[in-house]
Write a protein that holds these residues in place. Structure first.
Motif, PDB file in Angstrom:
ATOM      1  N   ASN A 120     -17.981  41.279  24.980  1.00 23.51           N
ATOM      2  CA  ASN A 120     -18.715  41.170  26.234  1.00 23.51           C
ATOM      3  C   ASN A 120     -17.913  40.565  27.370  1.00 23.51           C
ATOM      4  O   ASN A 120     -17.357  39.470  27.251  1.00 23.51           O
ATOM      5  CB  ASN A 120     -19.983  40.352  26.006  1.00 23.51           C
ATOM      6  N   THR A 121     -17.871  41.297  28.466  1.00 29.88           N
ATOM      7  CA  THR A 121     -17.122  40.893  29.656  1.00 29.88           C
ATOM      8  C   THR A 121     -17.587  39.554  30.209  1.00 29.88           C
ATOM      9  O   THR A 121     -16.779  38.676  30.533  1.00 29.88           O
ATOM     10  CB  THR A 121     -17.268  41.980  30.742  1.00 29.88           C
ATOM     11  N   TYR A 122     -18.896  39.412  30.335  1.00 26.61           N
ATOM     12  CA  TYR A 122     -19.472  38.192  30.927  1.00 26.61           C
ATOM     13  C   TYR A 122     -19.036  36.950  30.146  1.00 26.61           C
ATOM     14  O   TYR A 122     -18.530  35.983  30.715  1.00 26.61           O
ATOM     15  CB  TYR A 122     -20.995  38.315  30.962  1.00 26.61           C
ATOM     16  N   HIS A 123     -19.219  36.974  28.832  1.00 27.53           N
ATOM     17  CA  HIS A 123     -18.909  35.794  28.022  1.00 27.53           C
ATOM     18  C   HIS A 123     -17.414  35.516  27.983  1.00 27.53           C
ATOM     19  O   HIS A 123     -17.000  34.347  28.049  1.00 27.53           O
ATOM     20  CB  HIS A 123     -19.458  35.978  26.610  1.00 27.53           C
ATOM     21  N   TRP A 179      -7.866  42.620  16.012  1.00 27.09           N
ATOM     22  CA  TRP A 179      -8.572  43.871  15.695  1.00 27.09           C
ATOM     23  C   TRP A 179      -7.764  45.021  16.270  1.00 27.09           C
ATOM     24  O   TRP A 179      -7.562  45.101  17.474  1.00 27.09           O
ATOM     25  CB  TRP A 179      -9.974  43.845  16.299  1.00 27.09           C
ATOM     26  N   ASP A 180      -7.293  45.930  15.403  1.00 32.87           N
ATOM     27  CA  ASP A 180      -6.426  47.004  15.901  1.00 32.87           C
ATOM     28  C   ASP A 180      -7.170  48.324  16.094  1.00 32.87           C
ATOM     29  O   ASP A 180      -6.559  49.343  16.426  1.00 32.87           O
ATOM     30  CB  ASP A 180      -5.216  47.207  14.991  1.00 32.87           C
ATOM     31  N   GLY A 181      -8.486  48.339  15.908  1.00 28.94           N
ATOM     32  CA  GLY A 181      -9.271  49.540  16.155  1.00 28.94           C
ATOM     33  C   GLY A 181      -9.791  49.570  17.583  1.00 28.94           C
ATOM     34  O   GLY A 181      -9.521  48.670  18.388  1.00 28.94           O
ATOM     35  N   PRO A 182     -10.549  50.606  17.939  1.00 29.36           N
ATOM     36  CA  PRO A 182     -11.114  50.698  19.287  1.00 29.36           C
ATOM     37  C   PRO A 182     -12.076  49.535  19.595  1.00 29.36           C
ATOM     38  O   PRO A 182     -12.745  49.014  18.704  1.00 29.36           O
ATOM     39  CB  PRO A 182     -11.864  52.039  19.262  1.00 29.36           C
ATOM     40  N   ILE A 183     -12.115  49.168  20.873  1.00 32.00           N
ATOM     41  CA  ILE A 183     -13.035  48.138  21.372  1.00 32.00           C
ATOM     42  C   ILE A 183     -13.744  48.668  22.609  1.00 32.00           C
ATOM     43  O   ILE A 183     -13.118  49.272  23.481  1.00 32.00           O
ATOM     44  CB  ILE A 183     -12.300  46.826  21.734  1.00 32.00           C
ATOM     45  N   LEU A 184     -15.041  48.428  22.687  1.00 30.82           N
ATOM     46  CA  LEU A 184     -15.819  48.695  23.896  1.00 30.82           C
ATOM     47  C   LEU A 184     -16.254  47.362  24.473  1.00 30.82           C
ATOM     48  O   LEU A 184     -16.688  46.473  23.728  1.00 30.82           O
ATOM     49  CB  LEU A 184     -17.045  49.561  23.568  1.00 30.82           C
ATOM     50  N   THR A 185     -16.118  47.189  25.785  1.00 30.36           N
ATOM     51  CA  THR A 185     -16.624  45.979  26.428  1.00 30.36           C
ATOM     52  C   THR A 185     -17.782  46.320  27.361  1.00 30.36           C
ATOM     53  O   THR A 185     -17.688  47.243  28.169  1.00 30.36           O
ATOM     54  CB  THR A 185     -15.524  45.248  27.233  1.00 30.36           C
ATOM     55  N   ASP A 186     -18.859  45.573  27.213  1.00 28.50           N
ATOM     56  CA  ASP A 186     -19.992  45.692  28.119  1.00 28.50           C
ATOM     57  C   ASP A 186     -19.625  44.976  29.415  1.00 28.50           C
ATOM     58  O   ASP A 186     -18.929  43.966  29.403  1.00 28.50           O
ATOM     59  CB  ASP A 186     -21.234  45.074  27.475  1.00 28.50           C
ATOM     60  N   GLN A 236     -12.360  43.784  32.805  1.00 26.35           N
ATOM     61  CA  GLN A 236     -12.226  44.663  31.637  1.00 26.35           C
ATOM     62  C   GLN A 236     -10.836  45.289  31.559  1.00 26.35           C
ATOM     63  O   GLN A 236     -10.314  45.536  30.465  1.00 26.35           O
ATOM     64  CB  GLN A 236     -13.307  45.742  31.671  1.00 26.35           C
ATOM     65  N   GLU A 237     -10.225  45.539  32.695  1.00 29.29           N
ATOM     66  CA  GLU A 237      -8.848  46.048  32.676  1.00 29.29           C
ATOM     67  C   GLU A 237      -7.896  44.989  32.131  1.00 29.29           C
ATOM     68  O   GLU A 237      -6.965  45.302  31.382  1.00 29.29           O
ATOM     69  CB  GLU A 237      -8.438  46.496  34.076  1.00 29.29           C
ATOM     70  N   ILE A 245     -12.894  51.384  25.848  1.00 34.49           N
ATOM     71  CA  ILE A 245     -14.014  51.912  26.635  1.00 34.49           C
ATOM     72  C   ILE A 245     -14.599  50.762  27.436  1.00 34.49           C
ATOM     73  O   ILE A 245     -14.891  49.691  26.887  1.00 34.49           O
ATOM     74  CB  ILE A 245     -15.097  52.527  25.721  1.00 34.49           C
ATOM     75  N   ILE A 246     -14.735  50.961  28.738  1.00 31.94           N
ATOM     76  CA  ILE A 246     -15.279  49.926  29.612  1.00 31.94           C
ATOM     77  C   ILE A 246     -16.534  50.465  30.287  1.00 31.94           C
ATOM     78  O   ILE A 246     -16.698  51.670  30.452  1.00 31.94           O
ATOM     79  CB  ILE A 246     -14.249  49.439  30.655  1.00 31.94           C
ATOM     80  N   MET A 247     -17.412  49.551  30.670  1.00 28.29           N
ATOM     81  CA  MET A 247     -18.708  49.956  31.210  1.00 28.29           C
ATOM     82  C   MET A 247     -18.816  49.615  32.691  1.00 28.29           C
ATOM     83  O   MET A 247     -18.315  48.575  33.142  1.00 28.29           O
ATOM     84  CB  MET A 247     -19.834  49.253  30.448  1.00 28.29           C
ATOM     85  N   ALA A 248     -19.475  50.490  33.428  1.00 26.55           N
ATOM     86  CA  ALA A 248     -19.749  50.221  34.841  1.00 26.55           C
ATOM     87  C   ALA A 248     -20.711  49.046  34.952  1.00 26.55           C
ATOM     88  O   ALA A 248     -21.518  48.786  34.058  1.00 26.55           O
ATOM     89  CB  ALA A 248     -20.342  51.460  35.503  1.00 26.55           C
ATOM     90  N   PHE A 249     -20.634  48.327  36.062  1.00 26.46           N
ATOM     91  CA  PHE A 249     -21.532  47.205  36.322  1.00 26.46           C
ATOM     92  C   PHE A 249     -22.837  47.758  36.880  1.00 26.46           C
ATOM     93  O   PHE A 249     -22.838  48.530  37.841  1.00 26.46           O
ATOM     94  CB  PHE A 249     -20.882  46.244  37.324  1.00 26.46           C
ATOM     95  N   ASP A 250     -23.950  47.384  36.243  1.00 29.88           N
ATOM     96  CA  ASP A 250     -25.251  47.919  36.639  1.00 29.88           C
ATOM     97  C   ASP A 250     -26.265  46.793  36.753  1.00 29.88           C
ATOM     98  O   ASP A 250     -25.982  45.658  36.366  1.00 29.88           O
ATOM     99  CB  ASP A 250     -25.741  48.948  35.611  1.00 29.88           C
ATOM    100  N   GLU A 251     -27.430  47.107  37.286  1.00 30.15           N
ATOM    101  CA  GLU A 251     -28.531  46.145  37.277  1.00 30.15           C
ATOM    102  C   GLU A 251     -29.526  46.586  36.210  1.00 30.15           C
ATOM    103  O   GLU A 251     -30.095  47.670  36.285  1.00 30.15           O
ATOM    104  CB  GLU A 251     -29.240  46.054  38.624  1.00 30.15           C
ATOM    105  N   CYS A 252     -29.697  45.745  35.206  1.00 25.71           N
ATOM    106  CA  CYS A 252     -30.640  46.037  34.130  1.00 25.71           C
ATOM    107  C   CYS A 252     -32.051  45.707  34.621  1.00 25.71           C
ATOM    108  O   CYS A 252     -32.316  44.589  35.059  1.00 25.71           O
ATOM    109  CB  CYS A 252     -30.299  45.216  32.891  1.00 25.71           C
ATOM    110  N   ILE A 253     -32.937  46.689  34.560  1.00 30.12           N
ATOM    111  CA  ILE A 253     -34.291  46.541  35.098  1.00 30.12           C
ATOM    112  C   ILE A 253     -35.219  45.982  34.026  1.00 30.12           C
ATOM    113  O   ILE A 253     -35.242  46.490  32.903  1.00 30.12           O
ATOM    114  CB  ILE A 253     -34.820  47.901  35.603  1.00 30.12           C
ATOM    115  N   PRO A 254     -35.984  44.940  34.341  1.00 27.33           N
ATOM    116  CA  PRO A 254     -36.898  44.376  33.340  1.00 27.33           C
ATOM    117  C   PRO A 254     -38.075  45.300  33.065  1.00 27.33           C
ATOM    118  O   PRO A 254     -38.352  46.226  33.832  1.00 27.33           O
ATOM    119  CB  PRO A 254     -37.374  43.073  33.997  1.00 27.33           C
ATOM    120  N   TYR A 255     -38.752  45.053  31.947  1.00 26.38           N
ATOM    121  CA  TYR A 255     -39.980  45.785  31.624  1.00 26.38           C
ATOM    122  C   TYR A 255     -41.085  44.769  31.372  1.00 26.38           C
ATOM    123  O   TYR A 255     -40.864  43.787  30.665  1.00 26.38           O
ATOM    124  CB  TYR A 255     -39.797  46.654  30.384  1.00 26.38           C
TER     125      TYR A 255
END
Length: 368
Positions: free
Chosen positions: A59-62, A84-91, A132-133, A139-149
């Motif tokens: 996680n990018t934030y943490h 870890w030598d495998g793929p990593i995705l960061t939120d 993230q760079e 794999i990196i993720m775009a910054f978004d606004e998570c909408i509450p429910y």
């Protein structure tokens, strides 16, 4: 990154594919164990690999807050830093900001307090990409606004438009060509907003797309609806990622609707509270019934824990508050998830996914 669609299920929208990254190939559909702070809780990287993991999430934030992306970059990047030598995705941190108290979301980005020092922190699309760079994930993720429910449609519409604008800013900010930037579709439970967001992101031509803003309290039936009317707007030749969804029934319903990638903290979080997944549903090993139970957690499981230890032993470890309880339980739960995904892939290859899903859930929900 390259995505190859290998097979489509005859009786559903389930897909079988491969994602090729600089650190290896991923077989889809896939579940990604979560190592939020660049570490899987209670598991070593070798144990995560042995459990069947092909890719993990951090996680990018943490990591921005501690130890900081500059230190990780100096260490040679996230892969080398955490062994870890495998793929990593960061939120990108959008969901973490959403869950913070007293945050302030503006058109420019998110303002919040550092959870350790208390000083104000600002995160915007360009900064999320830059972090993230520096981390060097595949794999990196775009910054978004998570909408509450729940959420009224007016707010959801304004927020969704902001996510679209932020996605464009993330794309413009990206400089590394060896990282795949995924756009994130928002829109709450509103079908027209989900369609609008998906279509806008597809026009930007991201190498992959995620569906965000689910698993925030809406329940399985609404989740199925959201995935069902969002996925068809996403390109068939790009991977589709459903963020933060992690119960077995949620995953199988979403695979049926054409989703390729999943992540969640549930396997390890539940393990630490003595909740174990089996083909006959979940069991709670602190229950006194397991004190003299000398069967494995799941008699059909091939994980290290089930091959060597009994329910009675794990009951004892949890009762004694031994660290080993969390380790052995986490090994089992992660293996359970990744073995389920392996069975899902095989079922799609053979054109019998719906038969597999029906049989799996009949047994699993019986014991839930």
């Amino acid at each position: 990154m390259k995505f190859r669609l290998l097979k489509k299920d005859r009786s559903s929208l389930a897909r079988r594919g491969t994602v090729t990254t600089p650190h290896g190939e991923i077989q889809t559909p896939i579940f990604m164990p979560v190592g939020t702070h660049a570490a899987m809780k209670a598991m070593t990287p070798a144990q995560v690999t042995e459990a069947g993991a092909q890719i993990i999430l951090s996680n990018t934030y943490h990591l921005h807050l501690r130890p900081g992306e500059a230190l990780i970059e100096k260490a040679g990047g996230l892969h080398k830093f955490m062994g870890w030598d495998g793929p990593i995705l960061t939120d990108s941190g959008g969901f973490q900001v959403f869950s913070l108290p007293n945050k302030r979301i503006t058109e420019e980005g998110a303002h919040f307090r550092h959870e350790i020092t208390g000083e104000e922190v600002f995160l915007d699309p360009a900064k999320a990409v830059a972090i993230q760079e520096a981390l060097g994930s595949d794999i990196i993720m775009a910054f978004d606004e998570c909408i509450p429910y729940p959420c009224d449609k007016g707010y959801a519409e304004r927020s969704t438009e902001k996510t679209i604008r932020w996605a464009k800013q993330c794309k413009d900010a990206q400089t590394r060509k060896d990282q795949a930037l995924f756009g994130i579709v928002q829109g709450s439970v509103y079908e027209d907003l989900r369609a609008r967001c998906a279509k806008a992101l597809v026009k930007m031509d991201f190498p992959g797309y995620a569906i965000g803003g689910v698993s925030v309290g809406e329940g399985l039936e609404l989740l199925k609806q959201v995935v069902g009317y969002t996925a068809p707007h996403l390109p068939e030749d790009k991977p589709r990622y459903l963020m933060g969804v992690g119960l077995p029934e949620d995953i199988l319903e979403s695979v049926e609707r054409g989703i390729d990638m999943f992540d969640c903290v549930i396997p390890t979080r539940y393990a630490r509270s003595a909740t174990l997944f089996t083909n006959r549903g979940r069991i709670r090993l602190t229950n006194k019934n397991y004190r003299r139970d000398f069967y494995p957690i799941d008699p059909n499981c091939t994980c290290y824990t089930c091959q060597n230890f009994t329910r009675a032993y794990l009951h004892h470890l949890f009762s004694a508050n031994e660290v080993l309880s969390a380790i052995l339980a986490s090994i089992h739960n992660v293996h359970f998830y990744l073995n389920m995904m392996s069975e899902v892939r095989y079922a799609i290859e053979e054109g019998r996914f719906m038969e597999y899903k029906t049989r799996f859930l009949a047994d699993y929900l019986k014991g839930k």
